[in-house]
Design a protein around this motif. Structure first.
Motif, PDB file in Angstrom:
ATOM      1  N   ILE A  42       0.859  -1.199   0.000  1.00 12.27           N
ATOM      2  CA  ILE A  42       0.000   0.000   0.000  1.00 12.27           C
ATOM      3  C   ILE A  42       0.887   1.237   0.000  1.00 12.27           C
ATOM      4  O   ILE A  42       1.877   1.308   0.741  1.00 12.27           O
ATOM      5  N   GLY A  43       0.531   2.214  -0.821  1.00 10.27           N
ATOM      6  CA  GLY A  43       1.209   3.511  -0.790  1.00 10.27           C
ATOM      7  C   GLY A  43       0.148   4.585  -0.656  1.00 10.27           C
ATOM      8  O   GLY A  43      -0.852   4.557  -1.374  1.00 10.27           O
ATOM      9  N   ILE A  44       0.335   5.497   0.257  1.00  9.44           N
ATOM     10  CA  ILE A  44      -0.713   6.494   0.479  1.00  9.44           C
ATOM     11  C   ILE A  44      -0.103   7.873   0.696  1.00  9.44           C
ATOM     12  O   ILE A  44       0.963   8.007   1.309  1.00  9.44           O
ATOM     13  N   CYS A  45      -0.776   8.870   0.158  1.00  6.00           N
ATOM     14  CA  CYS A  45      -0.320  10.265   0.258  1.00  6.00           C
ATOM     15  C   CYS A  45      -1.595  11.091   0.371  1.00  6.00           C
ATOM     16  O   CYS A  45      -2.366  11.168  -0.591  1.00  6.00           O
ATOM     17  N   CYS A  46      -1.867  11.614   1.554  1.00 11.13           N
ATOM     18  CA  CYS A  46      -3.139  12.333   1.726  1.00 11.13           C
ATOM     19  C   CYS A  46      -3.049  13.274   2.922  1.00 11.13           C
ATOM     20  O   CYS A  46      -1.966  13.476   3.474  1.00 11.13           O
ATOM     21  N   GLY A  47      -4.183  13.809   3.312  1.00 13.32           N
ATOM     22  CA  GLY A  47      -4.215  14.775   4.408  1.00 13.32           C
ATOM     23  C   GLY A  47      -3.748  14.221   5.729  1.00 13.32           C
ATOM     24  O   GLY A  47      -3.362  14.984   6.631  1.00 13.32           O
ATOM     25  N   CYS A  48      -3.761  12.901   5.883  1.00 17.84           N
ATOM     26  CA  CYS A  48      -3.318  12.320   7.158  1.00 17.84           C
ATOM     27  C   CYS A  48      -1.825  12.023   7.138  1.00 17.84           C
ATOM     28  O   CYS A  48      -1.284  11.511   8.119  1.00 17.84           O
ATOM     29  N   VAL A  86       3.882  16.566  -1.081  1.00 20.98           N
ATOM     30  CA  VAL A  86       4.622  15.660  -1.966  1.00 20.98           C
ATOM     31  C   VAL A  86       6.140  15.894  -1.865  1.00 20.98           C
ATOM     32  O   VAL A  86       6.894  15.411  -2.702  1.00 20.98           O
ATOM     33  N   GLU A  87       6.565  16.612  -0.817  1.00 23.73           N
ATOM     34  CA  GLU A  87       8.002  16.887  -0.631  1.00 23.73           C
ATOM     35  C   GLU A  87       8.834  15.608  -0.640  1.00 23.73           C
ATOM     36  O   GLU A  87       9.943  15.557  -1.162  1.00 23.73           O
ATOM     37  N   GLU A  88       8.255  14.560  -0.050  1.00 26.18           N
ATOM     38  CA  GLU A  88       8.970  13.291   0.114  1.00 26.18           C
ATOM     39  C   GLU A  88       9.340  12.648  -1.225  1.00 26.18           C
ATOM     40  O   GLU A  88      10.209  11.774  -1.277  1.00 26.18           O
ATOM     41  N   LEU A  89       8.696  13.074  -2.284  1.00 27.24           N
ATOM     42  CA  LEU A  89       8.921  12.445  -3.588  1.00 27.24           C
ATOM     43  C   LEU A  89      10.370  12.591  -4.047  1.00 27.24           C
ATOM     44  O   LEU A  89      10.903  11.708  -4.737  1.00 27.24           O
ATOM     45  N   SER A  90      11.034  13.686  -3.632  1.00 30.24           N
ATOM     46  CA  SER A  90      12.418  13.889  -4.075  1.00 30.24           C
ATOM     47  C   SER A  90      13.365  12.851  -3.478  1.00 30.24           C
ATOM     48  O   SER A  90      14.509  12.742  -3.901  1.00 30.24           O
ATOM     49  N   GLU A  91      12.910  12.083  -2.483  1.00 28.91           N
ATOM     50  CA  GLU A  91      13.725  10.964  -1.971  1.00 28.91           C
ATOM     51  C   GLU A  91      13.785   9.830  -2.987  1.00 28.91           C
ATOM     52  O   GLU A  91      14.684   8.997  -2.955  1.00 28.91           O
ATOM     53  N   PHE A  92      12.796   9.778  -3.856  1.00 27.06           N
ATOM     54  CA  PHE A  92      12.721   8.681  -4.833  1.00 27.06           C
ATOM     55  C   PHE A  92      13.139   9.128  -6.235  1.00 27.06           C
ATOM     56  O   PHE A  92      13.678   8.343  -6.998  1.00 27.06           O
ATOM     57  N   LEU A 138       2.848   9.749  -8.398  1.00 28.34           N
ATOM     58  CA  LEU A 138       4.164   9.106  -8.345  1.00 28.34           C
ATOM     59  C   LEU A 138       4.551   8.746  -6.914  1.00 28.34           C
ATOM     60  O   LEU A 138       5.095   7.666  -6.668  1.00 28.34           O
ATOM     61  N   LEU A 139       4.253   9.653  -5.972  1.00 32.19           N
ATOM     62  CA  LEU A 139       4.605   9.366  -4.582  1.00 32.19           C
ATOM     63  C   LEU A 139       3.815   8.157  -4.071  1.00 32.19           C
ATOM     64  O   LEU A 139       4.383   7.269  -3.427  1.00 32.19           O
ATOM     65  N   GLY A 140       2.527   8.114  -4.372  1.00 34.04           N
ATOM     66  CA  GLY A 140       1.712   6.962  -3.955  1.00 34.04           C
ATOM     67  C   GLY A 140       2.269   5.670  -4.530  1.00 34.04           C
ATOM     68  O   GLY A 140       2.388   4.648  -3.831  1.00 34.04           O
ATOM     69  N   ALA A 141       2.661   5.703  -5.808  1.00 34.90           N
ATOM     70  CA  ALA A 141       3.197   4.513  -6.467  1.00 34.90           C
ATOM     71  C   ALA A 141       4.539   4.101  -5.862  1.00 34.90           C
ATOM     72  O   ALA A 141       4.776   2.912  -5.598  1.00 34.90           O
ATOM     73  N   CYS A 142       5.406   5.090  -5.614  1.00 34.32           N
ATOM     74  CA  CYS A 142       6.718   4.800  -4.991  1.00 34.32           C
ATOM     75  C   CYS A 142       6.533   4.115  -3.635  1.00 34.32           C
ATOM     76  O   CYS A 142       7.181   3.109  -3.328  1.00 34.32           O
ATOM     77  N   LEU A 143       5.645   4.699  -2.829  1.00 33.58           N
ATOM     78  CA  LEU A 143       5.440   4.175  -1.475  1.00 33.58           C
ATOM     79  C   LEU A 143       4.844   2.773  -1.509  1.00 33.58           C
ATOM     80  O   LEU A 143       5.187   1.916  -0.691  1.00 33.58           O
ATOM     81  N   ALA A 144       3.964   2.510  -2.478  1.00 36.01           N
ATOM     82  CA  ALA A 144       3.367   1.164  -2.590  1.00 36.01           C
ATOM     83  C   ALA A 144       4.419   0.137  -3.008  1.00 36.01           C
ATOM     84  O   ALA A 144       4.479  -0.971  -2.457  1.00 36.01           O
ATOM     85  N   LEU A 145       5.244   0.513  -3.987  1.00 40.33           N
ATOM     86  CA  LEU A 145       6.304  -0.408  -4.433  1.00 40.33           C
ATOM     87  C   LEU A 145       7.305  -0.655  -3.307  1.00 40.33           C
ATOM     88  O   LEU A 145       7.772  -1.783  -3.113  1.00 40.33           O
ATOM     89  N   LYS A 146       7.616   0.407  -2.564  1.00 40.28           N
ATOM     90  CA  LYS A 146       8.541   0.248  -1.435  1.00 40.28           C
ATOM     91  C   LYS A 146       7.933  -0.669  -0.378  1.00 40.28           C
ATOM     92  O   LYS A 146       8.597  -1.566   0.151  1.00 40.28           O
ATOM     93  N   ASP A 147       6.660  -0.449  -0.103  1.00 33.38           N
ATOM     94  CA  ASP A 147       5.974  -1.262   0.904  1.00 33.38           C
ATOM     95  C   ASP A 147       5.931  -2.735   0.493  1.00 33.38           C
ATOM     96  O   ASP A 147       6.019  -3.625   1.333  1.00 33.38           O
ATOM     97  N   ALA A 148       5.811  -2.978  -0.821  1.00 29.36           N
ATOM     98  CA  ALA A 148       5.768  -4.360  -1.320  1.00 29.36           C
ATOM     99  C   ALA A 148       7.172  -4.904  -1.586  1.00 29.36           C
ATOM    100  O   ALA A 148       7.314  -6.032  -2.069  1.00 29.36           O
TER     101      ALA A 148
END
Lengths: 84, 360
Positions: free
Chosen positions: B8-14, B53-59, B76-86
């Protein structure tokens, strides 16, 4: 503000060059390839930027190629068009 | 065909990432940000759930992101985080498909492009804004960035986008066209959306979201991206499995809710959809998590992520607090379970519904 300085600022804003400051862009630095690292998509955007911010139209590649080499060549092109 | 959820990759208000979602579910509180817009000399203040989406520059290097808009950056950030999580960031993705669900698409860039056209004419319309304004730009960025060379599709069907896109993912996996699917659900906030919502809902946008006050407009606009890495069910699934996806219209064929499932509803403070939940639930225990991420068409994808995380944690998370008070169902929430099924139900205006069933 002179044309070169305004060009640098507009380039950074319109092309989202977040990792560069106006001071870091050299007047004689190539805009494309090795220098600033712009590419062919930026060239299209640059034509729009020049028209939008300076009211100068780059009509074709023959005119655009020599103008889009460096900040200096582009500023000179804009200046010449504005005066002509 | 069942689909296994690998990541799972998530990027939202939480916040960003599974831990941020888990933390929000545990505390049951996410404060929306106040936005202030100046319009005609008047200040318009209202709450929103925005994504960082600041964290995206880590990827991805910043320079590579410069032509990519906020919508695609969230994607892209959601996708990065999901791939990392998996644990698939380094994997071969030549047989990974990309399916993206979005209710509104790239709203801000679309309106920026239209503005540039109206303000400066055809000759000065930004080509970059144009290329990013097409709905499948975000999916293309994901496919290119991750070298996911299998099919790529964007589905836009307002509130039903998530269920509809999920059916495509399921089909691709069943056909063997792909080995995995990067499935994403994304929507973004923009000023024009605020203006439209204000016209439609007047002062009903001030929050807080009260999902179970079905006859009251209490929606608060949100944005975000959520991704699931899906594959065929024979693989071990840390977040459980999607058993079935159903799409229909309640007024044509009434929804049949599975009797014993834990129920997550996509009630998000929209009165027009609320009446269908009211008709169907009739006192049945349910949870709704919109107060953690806001109201937007693809929030059903976030409900799906909550369901998957609940299965992984074997925990039924409580209803988020509203006005500092927990809902009635919170008494039963937060409890552990061992072998539960979860159904996620989302209604759209006009009785359209998506029903997605998950299990361990």
């Amino acid at each position: 503000m002179d044309i070169k300085q305004k060009l640098k600022q507009v380039l950074i804003e319109e092309l989202n060059l977040e990792d560069v400051t106006p001071e870091e862009i050299g007047d004689e630095e190539p805009l494309f390839g090795e220098g600033l690292g712009l590419d062919s998509l930026d060239a299209v955007e640059l034509v729009v930027v020049v028209q939008k911010h300076f009211g100068v139209e780059i009509k074709d590649m023959e005119e655009g190629r020599p103008a889009l080499q460096t900040i200096s060549t582009l500023a000179a092109f804009i200046e010449a068009k504005q005066q002509g | 065909m069942r689909m296994a959820i690998l990541g799972i990759g998530i990027c939202c208000g939480c916040g960003n990432g599974v831990e941020a979602l888990r933390s929000a579910l545990q505390t049951g509180r996410v404060a929306p940000q106040e936005v202030c817009l100046e319009r005609n000399g008047e200040a318009d203040r209202f709450p929103t759930y925005r994504s960082s989406v600041e964290e995206l520059s880590e990827f991805i290097p910043k320079r590579a992101l410069r032509r990519i808009d906020h919508f695609s950056r969230m994607t892209l950030l959601g996708a990065c985080l999901a791939l990392k999580d998996a644990d698939l960031l380094e994997a071969d993705r030549s047989r990974t498909g990309v399916v993206i669900a979005t209710g509104y698409g790239t709203l801000k860039t679309t309106f920026d492009f239209l503005d540039s056209y109206l303000d400066f004419g055809y000759a000065c319309s930004s080509p970059t804004h144009f290329s990013n304004s097409v709905h499948n730009a975000a999916a293309a960025h994901v496919s290119m960035q991750f070298k996911a060379t299998a099919p790529s599709l964007t589905v836009t069907q307002f509130e039903m986008s998530v269920a509809s896109a999920l059916l495509t993912a399921q089909l691709w996996l069943a056909e063997g066209r792909v080995d995995r699917v990067l499935f994403g659900a994304i929507d973004e906030y923009c000023e024009v959306l605020r203006y439209c919502r204000q016209q439609f809902f007047t002062d009903g946008e001030q929050g807080p979201i009260q999902p179970f006050s079905f006859d009251q407009q209490s929606a608060v606009v949100g944005e975000g991206a959520v991704f699931l890495v899906l594959t065929k069910a024979q693989e071990y699934a840390p977040y459980g499995y999607i058993d079935s996806v159903r799409l229909g219209n309640h007024l044509v064929n009434a929804v049949e809710l599975p009797q014993d499932d834990m129920l997550i509803v996509g009630a998000d403070g929209h009165k027009e959809c609320g009446r269908y939940y009211a008709q169907l639930l009739k006192g049945r225990e349910a949870t709704a998590y919109a107060p953690l991420f806001g109201s937007f068409p693809t929030a059903a994808g976030f409900d799906l992520a909550v369901a998957a995380l609940s299965l992984a944690d074997r925990t039924r998370y409580p209803n988020p607090a509203v006005n500092g008070c927990a809902n009635d169902a919170a008494e039963a929430a937060g409890r552990q379970f061992s072998d539960e099924k979860i159904s996620c139900l989302k209604f759209g205006p006009g009785g359209d519904y998506g029903l997605i069933r998950l299990s361990l």
